[in-house]
Write an enzyme that holds these catalytic residues in place. Structure first.
Site, PDB file in Angstrom:
ATOM      1  N   ASP A   2      -7.878  -7.569   5.719  1.00  0.00           N
ATOM      2  CA  ASP A   2      -8.906  -7.446   6.745  1.00  0.00           C
ATOM      3  C   ASP A   2      -9.391  -6.025   6.944  1.00  0.00           C
ATOM      4  O   ASP A   2      -8.791  -5.062   6.468  1.00  0.00           O
ATOM      5  CB  ASP A   2      -8.360  -7.957   8.083  1.00  0.00           C
ATOM      6  CG  ASP A   2      -7.409  -6.956   8.736  1.00  0.00           C
ATOM      7  OD1 ASP A   2      -7.669  -6.563   9.890  1.00  0.00           O
ATOM      8  OD2 ASP A   2      -6.404  -6.567   8.099  1.00  0.00           O
ATOM      9  N   ASP A  19       0.850  -1.182   0.000  1.00  0.00           N
ATOM     10  CA  ASP A  19       0.000   0.000   0.000  1.00  0.00           C
ATOM     11  C   ASP A  19       0.893   1.243   0.000  1.00  0.00           C
ATOM     12  O   ASP A  19       1.322   1.684  -1.059  1.00  0.00           O
ATOM     13  CB  ASP A  19      -0.905  -0.054   1.228  1.00  0.00           C
ATOM     14  CG  ASP A  19      -2.116   0.835   1.145  1.00  0.00           C
ATOM     15  OD1 ASP A  19      -2.229   1.622   0.196  1.00  0.00           O
ATOM     16  OD2 ASP A  19      -2.964   0.755   2.050  1.00  0.00           O
TER      17      ASP A  19
END
Length: 178
Positions: free
Chosen positions: A157, A101
């Site tokens: 998640d 990310d």
């Protein structure tokens, strides 16, 4: 759980096919080596497990737990909460990650392994999200480029939930916005 998903980006079949392709490349490259595979917990647990089963060379598995996130936001600081136990001196190190990310975590971990004397450091990531990168870091191998959406499933998640979905999907905004 499935009702919280806006859409499925990558099915289990998509993931399997891409892992087969990446494993074929890794098997050629590391056939005469014994790298240390370092899954980055918790997110990479499922991806790393499935990838490792496809690898046909000798290897050591030694997970690390590190993050720059608290909840859904990056803090900008990488914290190792569980270090590897292996000596990486003159050994290839292969990080396995669920998603790149900001790039901070893997950049920091790669530097640490180089400082410890690793022969080489490579990164295998299931997903790459280049639009959110804040440092100049790139995976050596990645499954798919991911859109700038909140993704869950297959290890990814939200507050510890959704990791067990057998696909990667976009989480509905109303689930994490509240």
């Amino acid at each position: 759980m499935n009702n919280d998903i806006e859409s499925v980006l990558y099915t289990q079949n998509d993931l399997n096919n891409r892992m087969d392709e990446m494993a074929a490349e890794l098997n050629k490259k590391y056939k005469n080596e014994e790298p240390i595979i370092v899954p980055v917990l918790n997110g990479a647990m499922i991806f790393a497990s499935d990838m490792i089963k496809r690898l046909s060379f000798k290897l050591i598995i030694d997970p690390i737990k590190a993050s720059s996130y608290e909840g859904s936001q990056s803090t900008g600081k990488v914290k190792i909460t569980q270090d590897i136990k292996s000596d990486v001196t003159n050994r290839p190190v292969i990080f396995m990650e669920d998603i790149i990310d900001t790039g901070r975590t893997l950049q920091a971990l790669s530097e640490i392994m180089k400082e410890r004397g690793a022969k080489s450091v490579e990164v295998v990531s299931m997903l790459d999200k280049p639009e959110t990168r804040v440092v100049d870091f790139h995976a050596d191998y990645y499954g798919f480029k991911a859109p700038d959406e909140f993704l869950v499933g297959y290890g990814l998640d939200y507050n510890g939930l959704y990791r067990n979905l057998p696909y990667v999907g976009i989480l509905k905004h109303e689930v994490y916005a509240s």
